[in-house]
Design a protein around this motif. Structure first.
Motif, short mmCIF file in Angstrom:
data_model
loop_
_atom_site.label_atom_id
_atom_site.label_comp_id
_atom_site.label_asym_id
_atom_site.label_seq_id
_atom_site.Cartn_x
_atom_site.Cartn_y
_atom_site.Cartn_z
N ASP A 1 -2.54 8.38 7.70
CA ASP A 1 -2.47 8.19 6.66
C ASP A 1 -2.65 9.49 5.56
OD1 ASP A 1 -3.48 7.23 3.98
OD2 ASP A 1 -4.02 5.22 4.65
N TYR A 2 -1.45 9.81 5.10
CA TYR A 2 -1.40 11.02 4.35
C TYR A 2 -2.25 11.17 2.95
CZ TYR A 2 2.63 12.65 6.84
OH TYR A 2 3.30 13.08 7.91
N ARG A 3 -2.46 10.06 2.38
CA ARG A 3 -3.25 9.89 1.17
C ARG A 3 -4.96 9.97 1.78
NH1 ARG A 3 -5.62 5.45 -2.00
NH2 ARG A 3 -5.86 6.35 -4.17
N GLU A 4 -5.24 9.30 2.87
CA GLU A 4 -6.56 9.14 3.50
C GLU A 4 -6.83 10.80 3.94
OE1 GLU A 4 -8.52 7.34 7.25
OE2 GLU A 4 -7.80 5.94 6.04
N LEU B 1 -2.86 4.72 15.67
CA LEU B 1 -2.86 4.68 14.27
C LEU B 1 -1.87 5.39 13.77
CD1 LEU B 1 -6.76 4.78 13.80
CD2 LEU B 1 -5.18 2.68 13.64
N ASN B 2 -1.17 5.25 12.76
CA ASN B 2 -0.21 6.19 12.05
C ASN B 2 -0.94 7.25 11.08
OD1 ASN B 2 2.03 5.27 13.41
ND2 ASN B 2 1.96 3.42 12.16
N ARG C 1 0.78 -1.13 0.00
CA ARG C 1 0.20 0.08 0.02
C ARG C 1 0.83 1.33 -0.02
NH1 ARG C 1 -2.99 -3.13 -1.17
NH2 ARG C 1 -4.85 -3.97 -0.53
N ASP D 1 6.16 4.68 -1.34
CA ASP D 1 6.10 6.08 -1.15
C ASP D 1 6.35 6.80 -2.33
OD1 ASP D 1 8.95 6.62 -1.34
OD2 ASP D 1 9.18 5.65 0.51
N GLY E 1 6.22 0.16 2.36
CA GLY E 1 5.04 0.52 1.51
C GLY E 1 5.75 0.92 0.32
N GLY F 1 0.11 13.93 0.14
CA GLY F 1 -1.19 13.09 -0.47
C GLY F 1 -1.26 13.39 -1.95
N SER G 1 5.80 8.81 5.87
CA SER G 1 5.51 9.51 7.16
C SER G 1 6.25 10.79 7.21
CB SER G 1 5.83 8.82 8.41
OG SER G 1 7.15 8.40 8.45
N SER H 1 2.37 4.60 1.65
CA SER H 1 2.84 4.71 2.70
C SER H 1 4.03 5.62 3.07
CB SER H 1 3.29 3.27 3.51
OG SER H 1 3.70 3.44 4.63
#
Length: 792
Positions: free
Chosen positions: A195-198, A192-193, A42, A290, A288, A230, A46, A44
């Protein structure tokens, strides 16, 4: 195979080709398992992966993170009106709804969320009875004209014009600090970390799309690290499309090269298997995809095609002299496995050197690329020959290969003149002149870091950069903030000597080119002291009375910590260009060297500009080291392989010329050396060394057979030059499609890799034989079997 050929077969060859069904079964099982793993990978990333965690600036930021509220990972949402100003009931209601909507988005630090509707945003004024103040939007606000007039007055008295409110009163900011790790709203015990896309999609759907549709007079502008990342992750969809385009182009070119659908399919399928294995192993390792490592599958595909073409070319040549596809595959494996293995090891070494860069995304790119080239050993060096031993080469392809080998080739004959004793000195001198000129140009013009405003990873006309441009034009405080941390003893931040030193720093910053403004608790202290003295401008200074100073900073909320031992100075910059960051940080460091003493330290740095400055320093310190390591490792591999310093020089010098020209091209195009572009040089060298190794290995074999240099080079071009030329052009065409990407850094990488593929190929074909004319003695090699790992 004949007993003679069997006796010459090595242990690895016998192990593979005597157990072909087992090899195919194992590869099939591995492919099924790793394809399932690859399907789980996926997007991912940070915040911490994108920054150099060991740099002193970042260490300071992390150490005092809890004392620097809202100065780390923050998003700014500008809610603007197309017509009129913000002082109308409908706008204020929309702003309230947006504030409340953002409050409930996962990852938002709700305690620090700030807008005009936040109770912490207050106004202060001096009256005949003393200080008066309150919330900018009072509890009595009801949207009436009187309430809106009171709001206007409160904003003017709050000091938020140019910060939370635009200078032209046509927009206001919702300041959204983010948490990298937060409690799951449905299960507080689970973390939870972010999620930049979300999170980016939530801002688009719940804020921009919803409220622009709800009120046609409203425009939403969003900037910040999380929004930029994102948008980059969304570019993954486009990357998949470009991969498909590159695949189709490669398929067509490969068929035109092989004239055989079976061998074309075999090369493409085994190379795709390599990509699948790489993605699957990345997922198994816990990584993931990036915005930077999403380009690795392209590189693995390119390297796989490069080696696949060499194998198919060799098998086609061997098939013209044998009746069995198995024999042709075994002879090609025997001839090319070691050159291919050494080339792949050189690729891997080039990628591994990137690990010295202290940035998480670069580490993952290096690991992903190293895993990818490792699997090519199994897919393209082992599985491909085994597959062809069953499939064979079409009769038409074999016939064409025979005709090609028997005929004279004017083009290759012409290129063989690069090894001519008259042409070779001219080539070497020309290469030297070009290298010196390009080195001088890149030394004078190549810069470290970003050279444009906004997010240089995205196109200038992208929505993010348009949003960033809006905020720069309408606010006094830009989105580029450099934070200097002033560290004192407990309760020391309000001491006169501390405030006086901070005042000196602010004056110095205000007079530094590239700085918009500077804000600290001194700004508040001066305003309060002026207010306590009937607003007289003569009193807008720091008092020497400690009680007055203590009272004056009481309202400087957020500009010092609870222990009054740390006070940030916020320096708002016009942009985060490399030159601006270097100039400003140099001024701060010079100031710190002069003013630092026991009980008072000026520490760099926090804020997004501080992070950029730290990243630029890491890149600047790593660039030369990486190049030296890459070339030392590649040279070491070549030296071990050919056991010849002369051969090593012939292979490595064209690569060095390409690196110098690549840096000069970056300077000419206005592309800075940064996280997105630094890996290109190492990647280009790693892939480019393949050409030199394959060409020199064949050239050496012909020299050992007793041919003169120019004739040996002609035969080399006939056998291997065709594959090298095709590979270089094929890879260049494939990555050239990146230049049309909406993600600018991908377009830049596409342009740079296209250039390096072509120039590396040309350097191997042009400069390698010219250097060989001076460094290699055909008489000494003639008739010798030793001296090379490729000799039998």
């Amino acid at each position: 195979m004949s007993s003679h050929r069997q006796n010459r077969a090595g242990l690895l060859e016998r192990l593979i080709f005597n157990n072909r069904p087992v090899v195919i079964l194992l590869c099939l099982l591995a492919t099924l398992f790793l394809a399932w793993q690859a399907s789980q990978i996926r997007p991912s990333t940070s915040f911490e992966k994108m920054i150099p965690l060991e740099h002193p600036y970042i260490q300071n930021m992390i150490e005092y993170r809890d004392d620097l509220a809202n100065l780390g990972n923050t998003v700014r949402i500008a809610v603007a009106v197309k017509q009129g100003d913000i002082f109308n009931a409908q706008y204020m209601e929309t702003l309230r709804q947006i504030h409340d909507e953002v409050f409930y988005i996962n990852g938002v630090d709700r305690s620090a969320l700030k807008s005009l509707w936040s109770p912490s945003v207050r106004w202060t004024e001096v009256t005949e009875e003393g200080f008066d103040g309150g919330e900018v939007i009072p509890q009595s606000y009801d949207g009436s004209r009187a309430s809106l007039d009171e709001l206007r007055s409160n904003i003017l008295k709050s000091g938020q014009v140019g910060r939370l409110v635009a200078n032209d009163f046509r927009s206001s900011i919702v300041d959204v600090p983010l948490l990298e790790v937060f409690a799951d709203p449905e299960d507080q015990s689970r973390l939870l970390n972010l999620d930049y896309r979300e999170f980016s999609h939530a801002l688009e759907e719940k804020i921009r799309d919803k409220y622009q549709a709800q009120d046609p007079n409203v425009e939403i502008h969003i900037v910040g690290f999380a929004k930029k990342v994102g948008d980059l992750i969304d570019g993954l969809v486009a990357v998949v499309m470009f991969f498909g385009v590159a695949f189709l182009i490669t398929m067509v070119l490969l068929y035109l090269f092989t004239h055989c659908s079976r061998s074309t399919a075999a090369v493409l399928i085994t190379t795709l298997i390599a990509v699948i294995w790489q993605l699957g192993l990345m997922n198994l390792a816990g990584f993931g995809i990036d915005p930077y490592s999403m380009l690795v599958p392209f590189l693995i595909f390119a390297i796989g095609i490069s080696h696949g073409v060499q194998k198919i070319n060799g098998i086609a040549q061997q098939s013209s002299g044998t009746d069995s596809p198995l024999t042709a595959a075994r002879l090609t494996f025997r001839q090319l496995f070691l050159p291919g293995m050494i080339a792949i090891l050189a690729d891997a070494v080039g990628f591994i050197t990137l690990l010295i860069i202290d940035i998480g995304v670069i580490h993952e790119l290096a690991i992903g690329a190293s895993i990818g080239v490792a699997v090519i050993v199994f897919t393209n060096l082992i599985l491909l020959p085994v597959a062809i031993s069953y499939l064979g080469i079409s009769k038409r392809a074999v016939q064409l290969s025979k005709q090609y080998a028997a005929s004279n080739h004017p083009f290759w004959r012409l290129l063989s003149n690069f090894a001519n004793p008259v042409v070779a000195p001219i080539s070497v001198v020309l290469a030297l002149v070009v290298a010196i000129g390009a080195f001088w140009y890149q030394k004078e013009n190549l810069q470290i870091g970003d050279l444009d405003q906004g997010a240089p990873e995205l196109r200038p006309d992208s929505r993010y950069n348009q949003d960033n441009d809006y905020i720069i034009r309408h606010y006094s405080t830009s989105s580029d903030v450099l934070v200097v941390m002033v560290k004192t003893g407990a309760e020391g931040c309000s001491a006169h000597q501390t405030l006086s030193a901070i005042d000196e720093l602010m004056w110095k910053m205000d007079n530094t080119p590239g700085v918009q403004s500077a804000v600290s608790l001194v700004s508040v202290s001066k305003q309060v002291i002026k207010g306590m003295n009937e607003g007289s401008l003569k009193w807008e200074t720091l008092s020497r009375n400690q009680d007055v100073l203590n009272s004056s900073i009481a309202r400087a909320e957020g500009l010092y910590n609870n222990a009054c031992s740390l006070a940030p100075v916020l320096i708002f910059l016009e942009d985060h260009k490399a030159a601006t960051l270097k100039r400003v940080t140099a001024e701060v460091e010079a100031f710190a060297a002069q003013y630092n003493r026991d009980g008072l330290e000026f520490l760099l740095a926090s804020g997004n500009a501080g992070i950029e400055a730290a990243t630029n320093e890491v890149i600047a310190s790593s660039e030369l080291t990486i190049l030296i390591l890459v070339y030392l490792c590649v040279a070491g591999m070549c030296l071990i392989t050919f056991r010849s310093i002369a051969a090593t020089i012939c292979i490595v010098l064209p690569l060095i010329l390409t690196s110098i020209l690549g840096n000069a091209l970056m300077a000419f195009l206005g592309i800075g050396m940064k996280v997105a572009t630094l890996p290109v040089i190492a990647l280009g060298v790693g892939i480019g060394v393949d050409y030199g190794i394959y060409i020199y290995s064949r050239l050496e074999s012909f020299l050992r057979a007793g041919l003169p240099l120019q004739e040996a080079y002609y035969e080399t071009l006939k056998s291997t030059g065709k594959a090298v030329l095709f590979t270089g052009l094929c890879l260049a065409v494939g990555v050239a499609t990146w230049m049309f990407s909406a993600i600018k850094f991908q377009a830049d990488m596409g342009l740079m890799l296209t250039f390096m593929f072509i120039v590396n190929m040309f350097g191997a074909l042009w400069l390698l034989p010219a250097l060989a004319r001076f460094l290699i003695s055909p008489q000494r090699l003639a008739g010798k079997e030793g001296g090379s790992l490729f000799a039998h």
